[in-house]
Design a protein around this motif. Sequence first.
Motif, PDB file in Angstrom:
ATOM      1  N   TRP A 110       0.814  -1.212   0.000  1.00 59.37           N
ATOM      2  CA  TRP A 110       0.000   0.000   0.000  1.00 59.37           C
ATOM      3  C   TRP A 110       0.850   1.266   0.000  1.00 59.37           C
ATOM      4  O   TRP A 110       0.486   2.263  -0.620  1.00 59.37           O
ATOM      5  CB  TRP A 110      -0.951   0.006   1.187  1.00 59.37           C
ATOM      6  N   LYS A 111       1.976   1.265   0.672  1.00 58.71           N
ATOM      7  CA  LYS A 111       2.825   2.457   0.681  1.00 58.71           C
ATOM      8  C   LYS A 111       3.263   2.813  -0.731  1.00 58.71           C
ATOM      9  O   LYS A 111       3.203   3.976  -1.143  1.00 58.71           O
ATOM     10  CB  LYS A 111       4.049   2.228   1.570  1.00 58.71           C
ATOM     11  N   ASP A 112       3.693   1.806  -1.498  1.00 59.40           N
ATOM     12  CA  ASP A 112       4.108   2.055  -2.881  1.00 59.40           C
ATOM     13  C   ASP A 112       2.925   2.511  -3.730  1.00 59.40           C
ATOM     14  O   ASP A 112       3.014   3.479  -4.484  1.00 59.40           O
ATOM     15  CB  ASP A 112       4.711   0.786  -3.489  1.00 59.40           C
ATOM     16  N   VAL A 113       1.805   1.805  -3.593  1.00 53.12           N
ATOM     17  CA  VAL A 113       0.625   2.136  -4.385  1.00 53.12           C
ATOM     18  C   VAL A 113       0.113   3.525  -4.029  1.00 53.12           C
ATOM     19  O   VAL A 113      -0.258   4.314  -4.903  1.00 53.12           O
ATOM     20  CB  VAL A 113      -0.475   1.081  -4.162  1.00 53.12           C
ATOM     21  N   GLY A 114       0.100   3.841  -2.737  1.00 56.47           N
ATOM     22  CA  GLY A 114      -0.375   5.151  -2.305  1.00 56.47           C
ATOM     23  C   GLY A 114       0.458   6.288  -2.858  1.00 56.47           C
ATOM     24  O   GLY A 114      -0.075   7.311  -3.303  1.00 56.47           O
ATOM     25  N   ASN A 115       1.774   6.120  -2.855  1.00 55.10           N
ATOM     26  CA  ASN A 115       2.655   7.157  -3.395  1.00 55.10           C
ATOM     27  C   ASN A 115       2.465   7.302  -4.902  1.00 55.10           C
ATOM     28  O   ASN A 115       2.464   8.414  -5.437  1.00 55.10           O
ATOM     29  CB  ASN A 115       4.112   6.831  -3.071  1.00 55.10           C
ATOM     30  N   GLU A 116       2.287   6.183  -5.602  1.00 57.26           N
ATOM     31  CA  GLU A 116       2.045   6.240  -7.045  1.00 57.26           C
ATOM     32  C   GLU A 116       0.705   6.934  -7.330  1.00 57.26           C
ATOM     33  O   GLU A 116       0.587   7.730  -8.269  1.00 57.26           O
ATOM     34  CB  GLU A 116       2.041   4.827  -7.631  1.00 57.26           C
ATOM     35  N   LEU A 117      -0.285   6.606  -6.518  1.00 56.63           N
ATOM     36  CA  LEU A 117      -1.601   7.202  -6.701  1.00 56.63           C
ATOM     37  C   LEU A 117      -1.563   8.703  -6.457  1.00 56.63           C
ATOM     38  O   LEU A 117      -2.178   9.481  -7.197  1.00 56.63           O
ATOM     39  CB  LEU A 117      -2.595   6.532  -5.759  1.00 56.63           C
ATOM     40  N   ALA A 118      -0.824   9.129  -5.429  1.00 54.19           N
ATOM     41  CA  ALA A 118      -0.698  10.564  -5.146  1.00 54.19           C
ATOM     42  C   ALA A 118      -0.047  11.281  -6.327  1.00 54.19           C
ATOM     43  O   ALA A 118      -0.477  12.371  -6.723  1.00 54.19           O
ATOM     44  CB  ALA A 118       0.122  10.768  -3.876  1.00 54.19           C
ATOM     45  N   GLU A 119       0.972  10.668  -6.898  1.00 53.37           N
ATOM     46  CA  GLU A 119       1.649  11.273  -8.055  1.00 53.37           C
ATOM     47  C   GLU A 119       0.700  11.384  -9.244  1.00 53.37           C
ATOM     48  O   GLU A 119       0.653  12.412  -9.926  1.00 53.37           O
ATOM     49  CB  GLU A 119       2.863  10.424  -8.434  1.00 53.37           C
ATOM     50  N   GLN A 120      -0.072  10.329  -9.470  1.00 47.31           N
ATOM     51  CA  GLN A 120      -1.013  10.353 -10.590  1.00 47.31           C
ATOM     52  C   GLN A 120      -2.070  11.425 -10.398  1.00 47.31           C
ATOM     53  O   GLN A 120      -2.423  12.164 -11.335  1.00 47.31           O
ATOM     54  CB  GLN A 120      -1.687   8.989 -10.731  1.00 47.31           C
ATOM     55  N   LEU A 121      -2.603  11.542  -9.181  1.00 49.15           N
ATOM     56  CA  LEU A 121      -3.618  12.543  -8.904  1.00 49.15           C
ATOM     57  C   LEU A 121      -3.080  13.962  -9.125  1.00 49.15           C
ATOM     58  O   LEU A 121      -3.758  14.824  -9.682  1.00 49.15           O
ATOM     59  CB  LEU A 121      -4.128  12.390  -7.473  1.00 49.15           C
ATOM     60  N   ARG A 122      -1.855  14.202  -8.679  1.00 45.11           N
ATOM     61  CA  ARG A 122      -1.251  15.526  -8.881  1.00 45.11           C
ATOM     62  C   ARG A 122      -1.080  15.824 -10.362  1.00 45.11           C
ATOM     63  O   ARG A 122      -1.317  16.947 -10.819  1.00 45.11           O
ATOM     64  CB  ARG A 122       0.094  15.598  -8.159  1.00 45.11           C
ATOM     65  N   GLN A 123      -0.675  14.818 -11.128  1.00 47.04           N
ATOM     66  CA  GLN A 123      -0.526  15.016 -12.567  1.00 47.04           C
ATOM     67  C   GLN A 123      -1.872  15.303 -13.231  1.00 47.04           C
ATOM     68  O   GLN A 123      -1.935  15.973 -14.257  1.00 47.04           O
ATOM     69  CB  GLN A 123       0.125  13.780 -13.199  1.00 47.04           C
ATOM     70  N   ASP A 124      -2.937  14.816 -12.621  1.00 49.05           N
ATOM     71  CA  ASP A 124      -4.280  15.079 -13.143  1.00 49.05           C
ATOM     72  C   ASP A 124      -4.844  16.406 -12.653  1.00 49.05           C
ATOM     73  O   ASP A 124      -5.995  16.741 -12.944  1.00 49.05           O
ATOM     74  CB  ASP A 124      -5.229  13.949 -12.737  1.00 49.05           C
ATOM     75  N   GLY A 125      -4.044  17.155 -11.890  1.00 46.98           N
ATOM     76  CA  GLY A 125      -4.453  18.475 -11.444  1.00 46.98           C
ATOM     77  C   GLY A 125      -5.124  18.523 -10.083  1.00 46.98           C
ATOM     78  O   GLY A 125      -5.652  19.572  -9.695  1.00 46.98           O
ATOM     79  N   ALA A 126      -5.108  17.411  -9.350  1.00 43.99           N
ATOM     80  CA  ALA A 126      -5.748  17.385  -8.040  1.00 43.99           C
ATOM     81  C   ALA A 126      -4.837  17.984  -6.974  1.00 43.99           C
ATOM     82  O   ALA A 126      -3.611  17.951  -7.085  1.00 43.99           O
ATOM     83  CB  ALA A 126      -6.110  15.957  -7.661  1.00 43.99           C
ATOM     84  N   LYS A 127      -5.445  18.521  -5.940  1.00 42.47           N
ATOM     85  CA  LYS A 127      -4.711  18.979  -4.766  1.00 42.47           C
ATOM     86  C   LYS A 127      -4.656  17.814  -3.795  1.00 42.47           C
ATOM     87  O   LYS A 127      -5.683  17.335  -3.322  1.00 42.47           O
ATOM     88  CB  LYS A 127      -5.414  20.178  -4.132  1.00 42.47           C
ATOM     89  N   VAL A 128      -3.451  17.337  -3.491  1.00 39.10           N
ATOM     90  CA  VAL A 128      -3.278  16.090  -2.738  1.00 39.10           C
ATOM     91  C   VAL A 128      -2.508  16.339  -1.454  1.00 39.10           C
ATOM     92  O   VAL A 128      -1.536  17.100  -1.437  1.00 39.10           O
ATOM     93  CB  VAL A 128      -2.523  15.031  -3.590  1.00 39.10           C
ATOM     94  N   SER A 129      -2.943  15.696  -0.393  1.00 34.08           N
ATOM     95  CA  SER A 129      -2.182  15.698   0.854  1.00 34.08           C
ATOM     96  C   SER A 129      -2.111  14.270   1.375  1.00 34.08           C
ATOM     97  O   SER A 129      -3.031  13.473   1.183  1.00 34.08           O
ATOM     98  CB  SER A 129      -2.825  16.615   1.901  1.00 34.08           C
ATOM     99  N   ILE A 130      -0.994  13.944   2.041  1.00 35.13           N
ATOM    100  CA  ILE A 130      -0.756  12.601   2.558  1.00 35.13           C
ATOM    101  C   ILE A 130      -0.591  12.678   4.066  1.00 35.13           C
ATOM    102  O   ILE A 130       0.167  13.505   4.576  1.00 35.13           O
ATOM    103  CB  ILE A 130       0.497  11.965   1.923  1.00 35.13           C
ATOM    104  N   GLY A 131      -1.299  11.844   4.777  1.00 34.27           N
ATOM    105  CA  GLY A 131      -1.184  11.785   6.228  1.00 34.27           C
ATOM    106  C   GLY A 131      -1.108  10.349   6.692  1.00 34.27           C
ATOM    107  O   GLY A 131      -1.092   9.419   5.884  1.00 34.27           O
ATOM    108  N   MET A 132      -1.038  10.147   7.996  1.00 30.98           N
ATOM    109  CA  MET A 132      -0.972   8.811   8.564  1.00 30.98           C
ATOM    110  C   MET A 132      -2.286   8.491   9.276  1.00 30.98           C
ATOM    111  O   MET A 132      -2.828   9.302  10.020  1.00 30.98           O
ATOM    112  CB  MET A 132       0.185   8.694   9.549  1.00 30.98           C
ATOM    113  N   GLY A 133      -2.798   7.285   9.024  1.00 28.70           N
ATOM    114  CA  GLY A 133      -4.006   6.808   9.673  1.00 28.70           C
ATOM    115  C   GLY A 133      -3.711   5.553  10.467  1.00 28.70           C
ATOM    116  O   GLY A 133      -2.552   5.194  10.690  1.00 28.70           O
ATOM    117  N   GLU A 134      -4.746   4.863  10.889  1.00 28.26           N
ATOM    118  CA  GLU A 134      -4.557   3.696  11.747  1.00 28.26           C
ATOM    119  C   GLU A 134      -3.910   2.528  11.032  1.00 28.26           C
ATOM    120  O   GLU A 134      -3.311   1.659  11.679  1.00 28.26           O
ATOM    121  CB  GLU A 134      -5.892   3.262  12.345  1.00 28.26           C
ATOM    122  N   TRP A 135      -4.019   2.456   9.689  1.00 29.98           N
ATOM    123  CA  TRP A 135      -3.423   1.344   8.954  1.00 29.98           C
ATOM    124  C   TRP A 135      -2.173   1.744   8.176  1.00 29.98           C
ATOM    125  O   TRP A 135      -1.519   0.902   7.573  1.00 29.98           O
ATOM    126  CB  TRP A 135      -4.442   0.757   7.975  1.00 29.98           C
TER     127      TRP A 135
END
Length: 219
Positions: A110-135
Motif C-alpha cells: 500500500w505504501k508504494d501504491v499510495g505514493n504512485e496514486l498521489a503522483e497520478q492525482l497531482r498530474q491530473d491536477g488534483a490537490k493532494v495531501s498525505i497523512g498517517m491513519g490507523e493502517w
Amino acid sequence: MGIFGRKRAEQGKPAGRHSAPDADERDDDFEEPETSLSAVQDGPFDVADAEEDGIPRIDLGSVKVPVPDGSQVQVEMDPESGGVRAVHVVTEQGQVTVSAYAAPRSGGLWKDVGNELAEQLRQDGAKVSIGMGEWGIELSAIVGEVALRFVGVDGPRWMLRGVIAGPQTVAAQAPMVLRDIVRRTIVDRGEAPMPVRTPLAITLPDAVAEHIAEQQAQG
C-alpha cells in the motif's frame, strides 16, 4: 482513474494494465525476512480470522463489504467485457468503493501504491495531501467540487484499498464513514498464486446478478 500510477505507462505500458511480473515477483514466492503488514486490531480481517458478528454484508466473492443502514449498492459494469468493474456503497457522505489485490507475504504494497496514486492525482491536477491513519498512509485529494479520501490495508497476501468520493460540503465526515466500512470488510484471498497487484475477482450474489441480467435484457 486507475489504482496505480503512471510510471509503468511511461515505460511503455498503458496505465491501469500490467503485464505479469517475473516469478520472483509473484505473491506466492515473495519472501522477505521482515514483514510490514498493517496493524489490524478490529478489522479488516482475512476470512480465516473473521468471527461471526451479525453485520449485514454483500458477498462479492473476494470481499464481503458491509452495507450501512440508509446506504445503497450500485454495480458498475464493464461495457467491453460485460463483467463487473466495481461495486459501490453509496452513503450520504459519498460513494465508497472497496477493492482487494494480491500482495506479497511481507506486505508493504500500500505504501508504494499510495505514493504512485498521489503522483497520478497531482498530474491530473488534483490537490493532494498525505497523512498517517490507523493502517498506514491516507490520501486526501480535491478534484473540482469532489473530495476524495483513500485508505489502504496490507493483509496476509492481500492489499485492501478503500476510497470515498463525495461533495466537499460533507468531506469532514467522509473519512470516518470510509474507515468504518473498510474496518468491517472481510477479505477472501483464496489460495491460488497470482502476480502481485492482480485485482481479486468480484462476483455478484445470484439475486443481484439476475436483476442486472433482467435490466440488460429490457434495455
